[in-house]
Design a protein around this motif. Structure first.
Motif, PDB file in Angstrom:
ATOM      1  N   UNK A  61      -7.026   2.587  10.188  1.00  0.00           N
ATOM      2  CA  UNK A  61      -7.504   1.133  10.172  1.00  0.00           C
ATOM      3  C   UNK A  61      -6.680   0.210   9.356  1.00  0.00           C
ATOM      4  N   UNK A  62      -6.318  -0.843   9.788  1.00  0.00           N
ATOM      5  CA  UNK A  62      -5.567  -1.948   8.765  1.00  0.00           C
ATOM      6  C   UNK A  62      -6.577  -3.179   8.740  1.00  0.00           C
ATOM      7  N   UNK A  63      -6.908  -3.323   7.396  1.00  0.00           N
ATOM      8  CA  UNK A  63      -7.797  -4.734   7.146  1.00  0.00           C
ATOM      9  C   UNK A  63      -7.013  -5.843   6.908  1.00  0.00           C
ATOM     10  N   UNK A  64      -7.845  -6.903   7.097  1.00  0.00           N
ATOM     11  CA  UNK A  64      -6.965  -8.416   6.912  1.00  0.00           C
ATOM     12  C   UNK A  64      -6.787  -8.637   5.299  1.00  0.00           C
ATOM     13  N   UNK A  65      -7.319  -7.880   4.380  1.00  0.00           N
ATOM     14  CA  UNK A  65      -7.192  -8.275   2.890  1.00  0.00           C
ATOM     15  C   UNK A  65      -7.524  -6.707   2.323  1.00  0.00           C
ATOM     16  N   UNK A  66      -7.407  -6.684   1.102  1.00  0.00           N
ATOM     17  CA  UNK A  66      -7.565  -5.530   0.220  1.00  0.00           C
ATOM     18  C   UNK A  66      -9.060  -5.208   0.136  1.00  0.00           C
ATOM     19  N   UNK A  67      -9.470  -4.025   0.186  1.00  0.00           N
ATOM     20  CA  UNK A  67     -10.890  -3.495   0.261  1.00  0.00           C
ATOM     21  C   UNK A  67     -11.097  -2.726  -1.008  1.00  0.00           C
ATOM     22  N   UNK A  68     -12.699  -2.608  -1.076  1.00  0.00           N
ATOM     23  CA  UNK A  68     -13.032  -2.104  -2.381  1.00  0.00           C
ATOM     24  C   UNK A  68     -12.957  -0.494  -1.941  1.00  0.00           C
ATOM     25  N   UNK A  69     -11.952   0.204  -2.530  1.00  0.00           N
ATOM     26  CA  UNK A  69     -11.708   1.601  -2.321  1.00  0.00           C
ATOM     27  C   UNK A  69     -12.918   2.542  -2.177  1.00  0.00           C
ATOM     28  N   UNK A  70     -13.790   2.276  -3.015  1.00  0.00           N
ATOM     29  CA  UNK A  70     -15.105   3.201  -3.178  1.00  0.00           C
ATOM     30  C   UNK A  70     -16.062   2.866  -1.947  1.00  0.00           C
ATOM     31  N   UNK A  71     -15.710   1.901  -1.296  1.00  0.00           N
ATOM     32  CA  UNK A  71     -16.796   1.705  -0.110  1.00  0.00           C
ATOM     33  C   UNK A  71     -15.955   2.205   1.131  1.00  0.00           C
TER      34      UNK A  71
END
Length: 362
Positions: A61-71
């Motif tokens: 999955x590719x997100x529109x912005x950086x995500x919190x990796x811990x989640x």
């Protein structure tokens, strides 16, 4: 009243001066805007309702912005066969999350992948809704097959019309030019031998169409194989990713698979190509490929430059001091700007232009 106004104006000037000084000293600005956008999914592989998915497929999955990796974990990113959860590991890099099944998927089965609202951006904002999509496996255990280069694979640089170099470059591998003659190889200070030439800038040999037999015949075969490889890469059907990032791949982590764009692709910032040593990447680009100055392509997870194929209908431009990886199959020309480093093969149906580069065969 006039005195108060003067005092207020002076205070504003002093505050502005302090802010400017702080910026000049690289201090943090007084006010930093924050992003409160809701993250979305911009791409997924396999795509929704895809069929004949290979059994060793890594779900991504590719997100529109950086995500919190811990989640991003097995609680928020899951795969199921019916109601049965599939065991696997979850990874996250750049803006891409991956789910790697612990064992091969079963053939002819519908699977469902889910990313939940527990996944949050670095600003702490959750996905708007849980997202689930289905795909059906086929019977093949492996993913993409490699693009066969044939005799073109004997060269680190192969071109039809010219190889021009602005010294001094460092090239590891053989160079080939056909149907153009030796005179169209410039900037390498070559020394002619029988059937080939050498250069202090090249660890390998240099070949051109007007050299002694069997060089001309060998080059004709190599150029024909280069065209065949280009057509093979361009003709692969059923892309895993279409129009990813609307052509902007900067900052992304690119997992294995077939990518397709109907226009120009740019890389204004660093990117990662992530996968195993046997994974294959094919990038079908109908326009140009432009990599900005200083941009670095990093390989992770064992990914190899020899398994990455950039099929480009337009021109390829690699910016100053950029670090590029992969096999370029260009229908037109390839230009490396000053100081760019390139690990792969530059196979162009017109010219290859160099400018003080480090070029290394994969």
């Amino acid at each position: 009243m006039i005195q108060l106004k003067k005092m207020f104006s002076a205070a504003v000037i002093v505050a502005a001066s302090l802010l400017i000084v702080g910026c000049e000293n690289n201090d943090s600005p007084v006010y930093t805007p924050t992003t409160n956008s809701t993250p979305t999914i911009t791409a997924q592989s396999p795509s929704s309702n895809a069929t004949n998915v290979v059994l060793n497929k890594v779900i991504s999955i590719t997100f529109s912005e950086a995500m919190n990796s811990s989640t991003i974990n097995t609680t928020t990113f899951s795969l199921k066969q019916g109601t049965t959860s599939v065991l696997g590991t979850v990874g996250y890099s750049g803006t891409t999350a991956t789910f790697t099944p612990s064992v091969a998927l079963s053939s002819g089965i519908i699977y469902s992948a889910t990313i939940s609202t527990g996944a949050k951006s670095t600003a702490g904002i959750s996905l708007a809704v849980n997202t689930t999509w289905n795909f059906t496996t086929g019977v093949n255990a492996q993913g993409l097959s490699t693009v066969g280069l044939g005799a073109a694979g004997n060269y680190v640089i192969l071109a039809k019309t010219a190889i021009n170099n602005n010294p001094t470059s460092t090239i590891t591998g053989d160079l080939g030019l056909s149907p153009a003659a030796t005179s169209y190889i410039t900037g390498l200070s070559i020394t002619n031998a029988t059937g080939y030439a050498t250069s202090a800038q090249v660890t390998g040999k240099i070949y051109a169409a007007d050299m002694a037999s069997p060089t001309s015949t060998n080059l004709t075969t190599a150029v024909n194989d280069m065209t065949t490889a280009y057509n093979d890469a361009a003709g692969r059907p059923s892309p895993d990713f279409s129009e990813l990032g609307t052509g902007n791949i900067g900052g992304k982590t690119l997992t294995e698979g077939l990518y397709k764009w109907t226009n120009t692709v740019t890389a204004p910032t660093n990117l990662i190509i992530s996968g195993s040593s046997t994974d294959i990447w094919i990038f079908q680009i109908a326009g140009d490929l432009t990599v900005s100055s200083g941009v670095k392509i990093t390989l992770s997870g064992g990914a190899q430059a020899k398994n990455i194929f950039w099929q480009v209908a337009g021109t390829v431009s690699i910016g100053t001091t950029a670090e590029f990886k992969g096999v370029i199959l260009s229908k037109t020309g390839i230009t490396l700007a000053r100081g760019a480093a390139f690990t792969g093969r530059a196979l162009a149906q017109t010219a290859v232009i160099l400018d003080g580069n480090v070029v290394t065969k994969p």
